[in-house]
Write a protein that holds these residues in place. Structure first.
Motif, PDB file in Angstrom:
ATOM      1  N   VAL A 223       0.935  -1.041  -0.077  1.00 23.76           N
ATOM      2  CA  VAL A 223      -0.032   0.136  -0.150  1.00 23.76           C
ATOM      3  C   VAL A 223       0.865   0.999   0.072  1.00 23.76           C
ATOM      4  CG1 VAL A 223      -1.911  -0.973   1.049  1.00 23.76           C
ATOM      5  CG2 VAL A 223      -0.046   0.259   2.483  1.00 23.76           C
ATOM      6  N   GLY A 224       2.284   1.124   0.034  1.00 21.43           N
ATOM      7  CA  GLY A 224       3.107   2.299   0.181  1.00 21.43           C
ATOM      8  C   GLY A 224       2.927   3.140  -0.931  1.00 21.43           C
ATOM      9  N   SER A 225       3.119   2.757  -2.238  1.00 22.64           N
ATOM     10  CA  SER A 225       2.843   3.609  -3.342  1.00 22.64           C
ATOM     11  C   SER A 225       1.464   4.212  -3.784  1.00 22.64           C
ATOM     12  CB  SER A 225       3.390   2.925  -4.619  1.00 22.64           C
ATOM     13  OG  SER A 225       2.520   1.529  -4.812  1.00 22.64           O
ATOM     14  N   ILE A 226       0.490   3.433  -3.440  1.00 17.84           N
ATOM     15  CA  ILE A 226      -0.933   3.927  -3.471  1.00 17.84           C
ATOM     16  C   ILE A 226      -1.109   5.002  -2.578  1.00 17.84           C
ATOM     17  CG2 ILE A 226      -2.090   2.396  -2.044  1.00 17.84           C
ATOM     18  CD1 ILE A 226      -3.106   3.278  -5.623  1.00 17.84           C
ATOM     19  N   ILE A 227      -0.552   5.072  -1.306  1.00 19.65           N
ATOM     20  CA  ILE A 227      -0.894   6.189  -0.261  1.00 19.65           C
ATOM     21  C   ILE A 227      -0.081   7.635  -0.837  1.00 19.65           C
ATOM     22  CG2 ILE A 227      -0.323   6.925   1.889  1.00 19.65           C
ATOM     23  CD1 ILE A 227      -2.790   4.892   1.583  1.00 19.65           C
ATOM     24  N   PHE A 228       0.933   7.400  -1.372  1.00 13.99           N
ATOM     25  CA  PHE A 228       1.581   8.808  -1.898  1.00 13.99           C
ATOM     26  C   PHE A 228       0.804   9.164  -2.908  1.00 13.99           C
ATOM     27  CE2 PHE A 228       5.054   7.152   0.797  1.00 13.99           C
ATOM     28  CZ  PHE A 228       5.645   8.344   1.238  1.00 13.99           C
ATOM     29  N   VAL A 229       0.308   8.283  -3.769  1.00 10.06           N
ATOM     30  CA  VAL A 229      -0.533   8.875  -4.853  1.00 10.06           C
ATOM     31  C   VAL A 229      -1.845   9.462  -4.343  1.00 10.06           C
ATOM     32  CG1 VAL A 229      -2.157   7.912  -6.701  1.00 10.06           C
ATOM     33  CG2 VAL A 229       0.016   6.890  -6.543  1.00 10.06           C
ATOM     34  N   VAL A 230      -2.553   8.930  -3.464  1.00 12.46           N
ATOM     35  CA  VAL A 230      -3.858   9.739  -2.703  1.00 12.46           C
ATOM     36  C   VAL A 230      -3.391  10.826  -2.204  1.00 12.46           C
ATOM     37  CG1 VAL A 230      -5.217   9.641  -0.661  1.00 12.46           C
ATOM     38  CG2 VAL A 230      -4.539   7.379  -2.307  1.00 12.46           C
ATOM     39  N   VAL A 231      -2.098  11.012  -1.515  1.00  9.59           N
ATOM     40  CA  VAL A 231      -1.738  12.239  -0.762  1.00  9.59           C
ATOM     41  C   VAL A 231      -1.607  13.276  -2.035  1.00  9.59           C
ATOM     42  CG1 VAL A 231      -0.042  13.389   0.456  1.00  9.59           C
ATOM     43  CG2 VAL A 231      -0.888  11.448   1.252  1.00  9.59           C
ATOM     44  N   VAL A 232      -0.831  12.761  -3.071  1.00  9.47           N
ATOM     45  CA  VAL A 232      -0.434  13.737  -4.201  1.00  9.47           C
ATOM     46  C   VAL A 232      -1.841  14.209  -5.198  1.00  9.47           C
ATOM     47  CG1 VAL A 232       0.895  14.139  -6.377  1.00  9.47           C
ATOM     48  CG2 VAL A 232       2.048  13.091  -4.219  1.00  9.47           C
ATOM     49  N   VAL A 233      -2.413  13.114  -5.240  1.00 12.99           N
ATOM     50  CA  VAL A 233      -3.499  13.523  -6.075  1.00 12.99           C
ATOM     51  C   VAL A 233      -4.583  14.643  -5.181  1.00 12.99           C
ATOM     52  CG1 VAL A 233      -5.840  12.655  -7.030  1.00 12.99           C
ATOM     53  CG2 VAL A 233      -3.599  11.663  -7.325  1.00 12.99           C
ATOM     54  N   GLY A 234      -4.674  14.154  -3.880  1.00 11.04           N
ATOM     55  CA  GLY A 234      -5.785  15.002  -3.101  1.00 11.04           C
ATOM     56  C   GLY A 234      -5.168  16.572  -2.817  1.00 11.04           C
ATOM     57  N   GLY A 235      -3.804  16.573  -2.946  1.00 12.05           N
ATOM     58  CA  GLY A 235      -3.129  18.081  -2.567  1.00 12.05           C
ATOM     59  C   GLY A 235      -2.494  17.818  -1.320  1.00 12.05           C
ATOM     60  N   MET A 236      -1.207  18.084  -1.379  1.00 13.54           N
ATOM     61  CA  MET A 236      -0.321  17.899  -0.298  1.00 13.54           C
ATOM     62  C   MET A 236      -0.569  18.711   0.796  1.00 13.54           C
ATOM     63  SD  MET A 236       2.166  15.628  -1.421  1.00 13.54           S
ATOM     64  CE  MET A 236       3.474  15.943  -0.539  1.00 13.54           C
ATOM     65  N   GLY A 237      -1.000  18.070   1.905  1.00 16.83           N
ATOM     66  CA  GLY A 237      -1.317  18.770   3.132  1.00 16.83           C
ATOM     67  C   GLY A 237      -2.897  18.946   3.252  1.00 16.83           C
ATOM     68  N   SER A 238      -3.581  18.614   2.382  1.00 17.24           N
ATOM     69  CA  SER A 238      -4.990  18.792   2.508  1.00 17.24           C
ATOM     70  C   SER A 238      -5.705  17.475   2.836  1.00 17.24           C
ATOM     71  CB  SER A 238      -5.681  19.190   0.877  1.00 17.24           C
ATOM     72  OG  SER A 238      -7.083  19.098   0.842  1.00 17.24           O
ATOM     73  N   LEU A 239      -6.482  17.674   4.154  1.00 17.48           N
ATOM     74  CA  LEU A 239      -7.214  16.436   4.389  1.00 17.48           C
ATOM     75  C   LEU A 239      -8.328  16.245   3.755  1.00 17.48           C
ATOM     76  CD1 LEU A 239      -6.638  14.530   6.981  1.00 17.48           C
ATOM     77  CD2 LEU A 239      -8.308  15.974   8.322  1.00 17.48           C
ATOM     78  N   ALA A 240      -8.916  17.188   3.315  1.00 23.82           N
ATOM     79  CA  ALA A 240     -10.337  16.855   2.558  1.00 23.82           C
ATOM     80  C   ALA A 240      -9.953  16.352   1.216  1.00 23.82           C
ATOM     81  CB  ALA A 240     -11.129  18.213   2.188  1.00 23.82           C
ATOM     82  N   GLY A 241      -9.011  16.704   0.520  1.00 22.54           N
ATOM     83  CA  GLY A 241      -8.287  16.292  -0.516  1.00 22.54           C
ATOM     84  C   GLY A 241      -7.971  15.052  -0.538  1.00 22.54           C
ATOM     85  N   ALA A 242      -7.231  14.436   0.608  1.00 19.05           N
ATOM     86  CA  ALA A 242      -6.872  13.117   0.681  1.00 19.05           C
ATOM     87  C   ALA A 242      -8.167  12.280   0.869  1.00 19.05           C
ATOM     88  CB  ALA A 242      -6.100  13.029   1.874  1.00 19.05           C
ATOM     89  N   PHE A 243      -9.223  12.742   1.555  1.00 18.34           N
ATOM     90  CA  PHE A 243     -10.613  11.978   1.513  1.00 18.34           C
ATOM     91  C   PHE A 243     -11.183  11.774   0.380  1.00 18.34           C
ATOM     92  CE2 PHE A 243     -15.165  11.875   2.206  1.00 18.34           C
ATOM     93  CZ  PHE A 243     -15.226  10.790   2.763  1.00 18.34           C
ATOM     94  N   LEU A 244     -11.248  12.774  -0.624  1.00 10.28           N
ATOM     95  CA  LEU A 244     -11.699  12.829  -2.037  1.00 10.28           C
ATOM     96  C   LEU A 244     -10.884  11.829  -2.860  1.00 10.28           C
ATOM     97  CD1 LEU A 244     -13.623  13.686  -4.114  1.00 10.28           C
ATOM     98  CD2 LEU A 244     -12.346  15.525  -4.659  1.00 10.28           C
ATOM     99  N   ALA A 245      -9.596  12.013  -2.484  1.00  8.05           N
ATOM    100  CA  ALA A 245      -8.756  11.060  -3.641  1.00  8.05           C
ATOM    101  C   ALA A 245      -8.787   9.679  -3.119  1.00  8.05           C
ATOM    102  CB  ALA A 245      -7.244  11.516  -3.444  1.00  8.05           C
ATOM    103  N   SER A 246      -8.961   9.500  -1.994  1.00  6.95           N
ATOM    104  CA  SER A 246      -8.964   8.199  -1.389  1.00  6.95           C
ATOM    105  C   SER A 246     -10.630   7.093  -1.962  1.00  6.95           C
ATOM    106  CB  SER A 246      -9.165   8.057   0.120  1.00  6.95           C
ATOM    107  OG  SER A 246      -7.871   8.233   0.595  1.00  6.95           O
ATOM    108  N   LEU A 247     -11.408   8.003  -2.065  1.00  9.15           N
ATOM    109  CA  LEU A 247     -12.795   7.513  -2.281  1.00  9.15           C
ATOM    110  C   LEU A 247     -12.591   7.353  -3.948  1.00  9.15           C
ATOM    111  CD1 LEU A 247     -15.462   9.307  -0.168  1.00  9.15           C
ATOM    112  CD2 LEU A 247     -14.529   6.999  -0.118  1.00  9.15           C
ATOM    113  N   LEU A 248     -12.227   8.339  -4.609  1.00 13.56           N
ATOM    114  CA  LEU A 248     -11.875   8.142  -6.065  1.00 13.56           C
ATOM    115  C   LEU A 248     -11.106   6.969  -6.525  1.00 13.56           C
ATOM    116  CD1 LEU A 248     -11.699  11.881  -7.105  1.00 13.56           C
ATOM    117  CD2 LEU A 248     -13.619  10.314  -7.662  1.00 13.56           C
ATOM    118  N   ILE A 249      -9.886   6.996  -5.895  1.00 14.93           N
ATOM    119  CA  ILE A 249      -9.115   5.712  -6.212  1.00 14.93           C
ATOM    120  C   ILE A 249      -9.541   4.359  -5.702  1.00 14.93           C
ATOM    121  CG2 ILE A 249      -6.910   4.931  -5.820  1.00 14.93           C
ATOM    122  CD1 ILE A 249      -5.662   7.745  -5.733  1.00 14.93           C
ATOM    123  N   GLY A 250     -10.277   4.417  -4.770  1.00 11.65           N
ATOM    124  CA  GLY A 250     -10.837   3.221  -4.137  1.00 11.65           C
ATOM    125  C   GLY A 250     -11.905   2.635  -5.174  1.00 11.65           C
ATOM    126  N   LEU A 251     -12.911   3.440  -5.737  1.00  6.07           N
ATOM    127  CA  LEU A 251     -14.088   3.315  -6.561  1.00  6.07           C
ATOM    128  C   LEU A 251     -13.431   2.953  -7.952  1.00  6.07           C
ATOM    129  CD1 LEU A 251     -16.481   6.089  -5.607  1.00  6.07           C
ATOM    130  CD2 LEU A 251     -16.788   3.735  -5.207  1.00  6.07           C
TER     131      LEU A 251
END
Length: 317
Positions: A223-251
């Motif tokens: 899960v290491g690489s996919i987590i960094f994808v989530v953080v970058v896609v959501g926006g570095m430092g954005s908790l809301a962005g991480a939430f949105l990106a996590s759902l998008l990638i999971g789906l």
């Protein structure tokens, strides 16, 4: 697309996405508060699973759900206090290297203590079996529990950061550390608690992810690489962005692995004949399920090209 496939895939995608969010939220907090990109973050996830396995064998799963993240918190705070803080003054590269080294150290320790094979960390009796049946397909209690814990964690972190004095101090220490220190707050201690808290969130994800999926030494790398994808896609430092990106990638990943359609099907639908002599046939015959593992990284490349800050990013660094 039949309703059964859509609804069950949607639920599975959301549950997987929320687990990704539990992992990425701690990494996002650490970066947004301290500017440190922690390469050992998923190693704390692995430690949470292994500690929960050991503790649950002694006192049961439910005490382990609390105790394992606390142990991971202590280890994360100690690492920040005695290792990371010492290299902070030398810049970001030494910080990356020391966390990178920590990930390998944790991996070796885990293999020495618990072995190289999968450990029998099973679900507690209360989380076994289906929660409900839909269109004849059962949805397990374990995935529902992952979704519940992730949502409770999201609300708790948001309330902590926006509605408490501790949260205000943490946010102020990020932007105005000298002023916060002048007001009598111990800024290094705040950063230590933030790092420990981020590690604890990863440990919590490990507690419930370890028995829902699998607990083994390779779980951090998987899960290491996919987590960094989530953080970058959501926006570095954005908790809301991480939430949105996590759902998008999971789906995206959940739906993609179940779709056996290729570009050949598209061409046939519009009346274009495709044979094995057609130019690019090996690529045309690839199905969506075959390319599913690379879709998050393709998404990452597109985000970096067209929106470098990420979906909801605010920081430039």
């Amino acid at each position: 697309m039949n309703p059964e496939f859509f609804v069950i895939s949607l639920l599975n995608g959301v549950s997987y996405g929320l687990l990704l969010f539990m992992l990425s939220s701690g990494l996002t907090l650490i970066f947004s508060m301290m500017g440190v990109l922690n390469f050992a973050h998923t190693s704390f996830y692995m430690l949470g699973a292994y500690f929960a396995f050991t503790i649950s064998g002694v006192v049961g799963f439910w005490p382990a759900l609390v105790l394992a993240p606390l142990v991971v918190f202590a280890l994360g705070a100690a690492f920040e206090r005695y290792c990371l803080r010492r290299v902070h003054k030398f810049g970001h590269v030494p910080e990356l290297l020391v966390t990178f080294g920590l990930s390998y150290l944790i991996l070796e320790v885990v293999q020495l203590v618990w072995g190289r094979s999968t450990v029998p960390y099973g679900l507690p009796e209360q989380l076994q079996g289906p929660l409900f049946s839909l269109y004849g397909t059962q949805f397990p209690k374990s995935r529902s529990f992952v979704m519940l814990v992730a949502l409770l964690m999201l609300v708790s972190v948001w309330l902590l950061l926006t509605r408490t004095r501790i949260g205000l101090v943490i946010q102020a220490a990020l932007k105005y550390p000298e002023m916060v220190e002048a007001l009598g707050h111990n800024v290094p201690r705040v950063f230590m608690l933030v790092f420990g808290g981020g590690a604890a969130l990863a440990g919590l994800a490990g507690v419930i992810g370890g028995n829902t999926y699998v607990t083994e030494p390779a779980m951090a790398a998987s899960v290491g690489s996919i987590i960094f994808v989530v953080v970058v896609v959501g926006g570095m430092g954005s908790l809301a962005g991480a939430f949105l990106a996590s759902l998008l990638i999971g789906l995206v990943q959940t739906f993609a692995v179940a779709l056996d359609y290729s570009l050949i099907h598209v061409f046939k639908a519009v009346g274009v004949a495709v044979t094995d002599q057609t130019f690019g046939y090996p690529l045309l015959k690839l199905t969506i399920s075959q390319v599913a593992p690379i879709l998050p990284y393709l998404f990452l490349v597109l985000i970096l090209i067209f929106r470098p800050k990420g979906l909801l990013g605010t920081r430039e660094d």
